[in-house]
Design a protein around this motif. Structure first.
Motif, PDB file in Angstrom:
ATOM      1  N   ALA A 144       4.482  -6.073   5.054  1.00 40.40           N
ATOM      2  CA  ALA A 144       3.871  -4.790   4.716  1.00 40.40           C
ATOM      3  C   ALA A 144       4.922  -3.825   4.194  1.00 40.40           C
ATOM      4  CB  ALA A 144       3.184  -4.187   5.942  1.00 40.40           C
ATOM      5  N   SER A 145       4.621  -3.152   3.085  1.00 41.18           N
ATOM      6  CA  SER A 145       5.570  -2.186   2.550  1.00 41.18           C
ATOM      7  C   SER A 145       4.911  -1.327   1.485  1.00 41.18           C
ATOM      8  CB  SER A 145       6.774  -2.909   1.936  1.00 41.18           C
ATOM      9  OG  SER A 145       7.607  -1.989   1.272  1.00 41.18           O
ATOM     10  N   ALA A 146       5.381  -0.084   1.370  1.00 39.33           N
ATOM     11  CA  ALA A 146       4.942   0.762   0.260  1.00 39.33           C
ATOM     12  C   ALA A 146       5.851   0.541  -0.941  1.00 39.33           C
ATOM     13  CB  ALA A 146       4.973   2.225   0.674  1.00 39.33           C
TER      14      ALA A 146
ATOM     15  N   ALA B 237      -6.137  12.003   1.208  1.00 36.59           N
ATOM     16  CA  ALA B 237      -4.860  12.719   1.051  1.00 36.59           C
ATOM     17  C   ALA B 237      -4.220  12.257  -0.250  1.00 36.59           C
ATOM     18  CB  ALA B 237      -3.941  12.429   2.233  1.00 36.59           C
ATOM     19  N   ARG B 238      -3.632  13.210  -0.981  1.00 36.98           N
ATOM     20  CA  ARG B 238      -3.008  12.846  -2.248  1.00 36.98           C
ATOM     21  C   ARG B 238      -1.533  12.568  -2.039  1.00 36.98           C
ATOM     22  NH1 ARG B 238      -3.049  17.091  -6.266  1.00 36.98           N
ATOM     23  NH2 ARG B 238      -3.583  18.553  -4.613  1.00 36.98           N
ATOM     24  N   LEU B 239      -0.967  11.790  -2.920  1.00 33.89           N
ATOM     25  CA  LEU B 239       0.485  11.596  -2.875  1.00 33.89           C
ATOM     26  C   LEU B 239       1.125  12.924  -3.284  1.00 33.89           C
ATOM     27  CD1 LEU B 239       0.675   8.034  -4.382  1.00 33.89           C
ATOM     28  CD2 LEU B 239       1.498   8.705  -2.124  1.00 33.89           C
TER      29      LEU B 239
ATOM     30  N   PRO C 121      -4.156   1.247  -2.964  1.00 38.48           N
ATOM     31  CA  PRO C 121      -3.568   2.170  -3.934  1.00 38.48           C
ATOM     32  C   PRO C 121      -3.665   3.636  -3.528  1.00 38.48           C
ATOM     33  CG  PRO C 121      -5.668   1.313  -4.744  1.00 38.48           C
ATOM     34  CD  PRO C 121      -5.417   0.651  -3.431  1.00 38.48           C
ATOM     35  N   ASP C 122      -4.535   3.962  -2.548  1.00 42.38           N
ATOM     36  CA  ASP C 122      -4.735   5.382  -2.222  1.00 42.38           C
ATOM     37  C   ASP C 122      -4.430   5.682  -0.770  1.00 42.38           C
ATOM     38  OD1 ASP C 122      -5.848   5.962  -4.809  1.00 42.38           O
ATOM     39  OD2 ASP C 122      -7.604   4.804  -4.129  1.00 42.38           O
ATOM     40  N   ARG C 123      -4.060   6.934  -0.543  1.00 46.30           N
ATOM     41  CA  ARG C 123      -3.844   7.368   0.831  1.00 46.30           C
ATOM     42  C   ARG C 123      -5.169   7.455   1.567  1.00 46.30           C
ATOM     43  NH1 ARG C 123       0.917  11.941   1.262  1.00 46.30           N
ATOM     44  NH2 ARG C 123       2.548  10.387   1.534  1.00 46.30           N
ATOM     45  N   TYR C 124      -5.085   7.286   2.878  1.00 48.83           N
ATOM     46  CA  TYR C 124      -6.280   7.359   3.718  1.00 48.83           C
ATOM     47  C   TYR C 124      -6.826   8.788   3.733  1.00 48.83           C
ATOM     48  CZ  TYR C 124      -9.109   7.939   7.858  1.00 48.83           C
ATOM     49  OH  TYR C 124     -10.124   8.273   8.716  1.00 48.83           O
TER      50      TYR C 124
ATOM     51  N   GLY D 126       0.843  -1.198   0.000  1.00 47.57           N
ATOM     52  CA  GLY D 126       0.000   0.000   0.000  1.00 47.57           C
ATOM     53  C   GLY D 126       0.869   1.235   0.000  1.00 47.57           C
ATOM     54  N   VAL D 127       0.450   2.270  -0.741  1.00 39.49           N
ATOM     55  CA  VAL D 127       1.254   3.488  -0.817  1.00 39.49           C
ATOM     56  C   VAL D 127       1.437   4.071   0.582  1.00 39.49           C
ATOM     57  CG1 VAL D 127       0.513   3.990  -3.164  1.00 39.49           C
ATOM     58  CG2 VAL D 127      -0.759   4.967  -1.238  1.00 39.49           C
TER      59      VAL D 127
END
Ligand code: ADP
Ligand code: ZN
Length: 726
Positions: free
Chosen positions: A347-349, A376-378, A370-373, A216-217
């Motif tokens: 677990a890892s981004a 929030a954008r990358l 694939p998305d931030r919680y 997950g990012v």
């Protein structure tokens, strides 16, 4: 059974047989005391048929002396010890030692005496006493532990005790640990999180071997997701183990865990006092410690009801142990899960190519976030070309980065400058004669640490006071610092922004969980508090795990640094590191941006980072590895020969090289001087074995080296699946 075969805690000895005296009862896994010559040794009873050795007649056996009142080391852990010793070519005793506590912790009083400062200043305050008191601060421990912390002898501590500056305290060491409550404060998960959590919960409930890659990012909530798997393990009455790559990350983890489960998990790391370790070890063995969080070494502990393993930041190279038993904790963790027949989550981004490959071929199951919680954008990422738009002479921050820092300061937001180099400058040389300060024990430059006014070797720890004159030509004030370390960047920041509040984060400043907690508290303090931080300058220590919502700018000072060595994983590691440090930016409501300084912004890895093309980058890297039959498509093993005498090391390395066996699909390179040709006063030569996956490299090396001998002053170590190519 009236005979017992033991592995004793001495790596030089093979299996030994003993008689079990009348009235004593042991089984495989029992921890016992056995006589050896005039001494006594701790050993563990093993299945005799698994440890072939020469049979000794009954009449020549000596009696076992004692069995500890502890649960026996269980069969899955015994198998793990065997597997690890076999795979990494290590002595069984050396691996088994990691499963046992220190001997003092095996039994003994239910309470012990520890010492701590009273705050009273002794009448006679020698420099040593002052140093000891300052370093000990609030800490508590045995006399010997305080002596180490204080950098003084035991006698100084005892003296301080007599003078009333240090007092004794009784500590009950077997207090029970609190029990985490799986329903204390569960979060409302987002859809993708909930789906992933369901899968993991089911996997834990199934109680079968199941390896998962949680990809997950940064900021996607991986921790929240695997917490649900832990909750499931707790509900089932099982234990869970969480491995973290650095003890500095333990503190923030404890806080988050406590918020979710209502109490701290049980920590396990090298910074703990003996009494804490003893208490933890016993609780782990009895099953009372429900959730354990630790560094690599927590992996070999004798959990009695393990139901789940989580390896967080699983891509981290620090999971590879580089001395003693050279094992990779991520890989051994998967093997432990297999032997225990339980679920494991990596677990890892930025998963390692090895782990991605396992997911691709279906050995691991993959979960993606694939998305931030919270929407929030990358962060946005841009490269700064250091040739096109360089900093002024003697400075390291390009004008655009300085501008961005200024904007951030004005906006009251935090910034982070990342440079993976401790100290002030990596090299000091004489302007007049060209003399360079080199470590007398290592092939390495002495690194200037201006803060402590010393030059230090980052390999062996050798130190010297910062010199005033060149030792060669005796010219005064001729020494110049070449290149930047974090301290120098911090100086530049202070000159540019004298009012900005800065903090340097490296292993020199954050050397304990308490220091990490202090740093986190300052980062989280409201902006108008005097103690808060505007600009952090840090090494890889700040790249992972932290979540600071007000941090919106990351500057990568030198993106080319990690590529210089050019080893197998250089590009991958650079990509991961920059991706991780970027992941610290814009994790809250405010958007983040990342500026990457590079002399070669067209390099593939920089282009992939800026273009957000992780998939493309990994695909190309993976193809290149496949082409070259490098891991995970082929195998590597390094053989390092070292000695204080260069001739001796060279000769033995050549002897080993000449005896190299020939095998299909296997090649032996070298011997050649290792890139770090001298380390801690020992000269080093290296052979590298490269083979196809199917080749049983360990058996071949065992047989090859087993047929040779060398003097005791020569050390030959084998590094299977090496990560360091120094
Ligand atoms: P990662 O480990 O993937 O980088 P974290 O687990 O640290 O992400 O999550 C990032 C931040 O978002 C943390 O502060 C976390 O508490 C918060 N967060 C993530 N998911 C949730 C959720 N479902 N509810 C509340 N907070 C969440
Ligand atoms: Zn050195």
């Amino acid at each position: 059974m009236n005979r017992a075969r033991l592995i004793v805690m001495n790596a030089a000895l093979g299996p030994l047989d003993y008689r079990v005296p009348h009235g004593m009862s042991v089984e495989p896994g029992s921890v016992v005391v056995a006589p050896l010559g005039p001494r006594q040794m701790i050993g563990v009873v093993w299945e005799a048929e698994r440890l072939p050795t020469q049979e000794v007649g009954d009449n020549r056996l000596r009696n076992l002396l004692h069995v500890y009142d502890l649960p026996p080391i269980a069969a899955p852990l015994r198998r793990l010890v065997e597997w690890t010793a076999d795979y990494y070519l290590a002595p069984l005793a050396a691996v088994l030692r990691m499963a046992l506590p220190s001997s003092g912790a095996l039994e003994g009083a239910r309470s012990i005496t520890e010492y701590r400062a009273t705050g009273l200043v002794p009448e006679r305050l020698t420099p040593q006493r002052a140093q000891a008191l300052e370093r000990i601060g609030e800490r508590q421990g045995l006399v010997s532990e305080l002596a180490i912390i204080g950098g003084v002898s035991d006698g100084v501590i005892r003296g301080l005790c007599k003078a009333g500056a240090i007092e004794a305290v009784e500590v009950a060491i077997d207090d029970p640990f609190p029990e985490p409550d799986p329903d204390h404060d569960p979060p409302a998960l987002e859809e993708a999180q909930a789906d992933a959590a369901d899968e993991l919960r089911e996997a834990v409930a199934a109680a079968r071997f199941a390896p998962w890659l949680l990809d997950g990012v940064t900021g996607s909530g991986k921790t929240e997701v695997y917490f649900e798997a832990i909750a499931q393990a707790i509900r089932m009455g099982k234990q869970a183990l969480v491995l973290l790559p650095e003890i500095a990350l333990t503190e923030p983890f404890l806080k988050r865990f406590a918020a979710r489960f209502g109490c701290d998990p049980v920590p396990w790391h090298s910074g703990q006092r003996q009494s804490q370790r003893r208490r933890a070890w016993r609780a782990i063995a009895s099953g009372e410690a429900r959730v354990v969080v630790g560094a690599r070494s927590a992996l070999f502990l004798p959990y009695c009801r393990l139901g789940l393993i989580v390896v967080d930041e699983a891509h981290e190279a620090s999971f590879k142990q580089e001395d003693g038993v050279q094992y990779h904790a991520r890989d051994v963790a998967v093997m432990r899960a297999k032997l225990e027949d339980i679920a494991i989550v990596l677990a890892s981004a930025t998963p390692a190519i090895e782990s991605r490959h396992m997911a691709e071929i279906g050995t691991y199951r993959e979960l993606r976030l694939p998305d931030r919680y919270g929407g929030a954008r990358l962060p946005d990422m841009a490269a700064l070309d250091m040739l096109q738009d360089p900093p002024p002479r003697g400075r390291w921050l390009a004008p655009k980065l300085v501008e961005a820092l200024e904007e951030n300061l004005e906006a009251g937001e935090q910034s982070l400058l990342f440079l993976n180099r401790r100290g002030y400058a990596p090299l000091t040389l004489c302007r007049r004669c060209g003399y360079r300060f080199q470590c007398p024990n290592c092939t390495a430059w002495m690194v200037e640490h201006r803060f402590t006014r010393r030059l230090a070797c980052h390999h062996c720890g050798h130190m010297m006071p910062a010199p005033q004159a060149c030792p060669e030509c005796k010219e005064e004030d001729s020494l110049v610092a070449c290149g930047p370390g974090v301290e120098r960047i911090a100086d530049e920041v202070r000159e540019l922004f004298p009012d900005a509040r800065t903090a340097i984060v490296t292993s020199d400043t954050i050397w304990s969980p308490a220091k990490a907690a202090e740093f986190v508290a300052r980062m989280e303090a409201p902006h108008d508090e005097p103690d808060s931080i505007d600009i952090v300058i840090g090494t890889q220590l700040v790249t992972k795990g932290y979540h600071f919502p007000n941090l919106t700018l990351v500057g990568v000072v030198d993106a080319d640094l990690g590529l210089a060595g050019g080893d197998l994983r250089a590009a991958e590691r650079t990509f991961q590191q920059i991706q991780q440090v970027s992941g610290r930016a814009g994790r809250g409501d405010k958007h983040g941006r990342v500026l990457v300084q590079s002399h070669d912004p067209n390099a593939r890895v920089i282009r992939a980072l800026v273009g957000g093309d992780a998939e493309g980058f990994y695909a190309a890297e993976t193809d290149a590895r496949r082409e070259a039959a490098m891991p995970p498509f082929g195998r590597l093993a390094a053989i390092i020969v070292s000695s204080e005498s260069q001739a001796e090391a060279n000769e033995t390395a050549r002897l080993i090289g000449r005896a190299a066996p020939t095998h299909d699909n296997m090649a032996v390179f070298g011997p050649a001087p290792a890139p770090l040709a001298m380390l801690r006063g020992r000269h080093r030569f290296r052979l590298l074995v490269h083979a196809a996956r199917a080749v049983p490299v360990q058996d071949i090396i065992r047989e090859w080296l087993g047929g040779l001998s060398w003097k005791a002053s020569i050390r030959v170590s084998v590094d299977v699946d090496p990560y360091s190519f120094l």
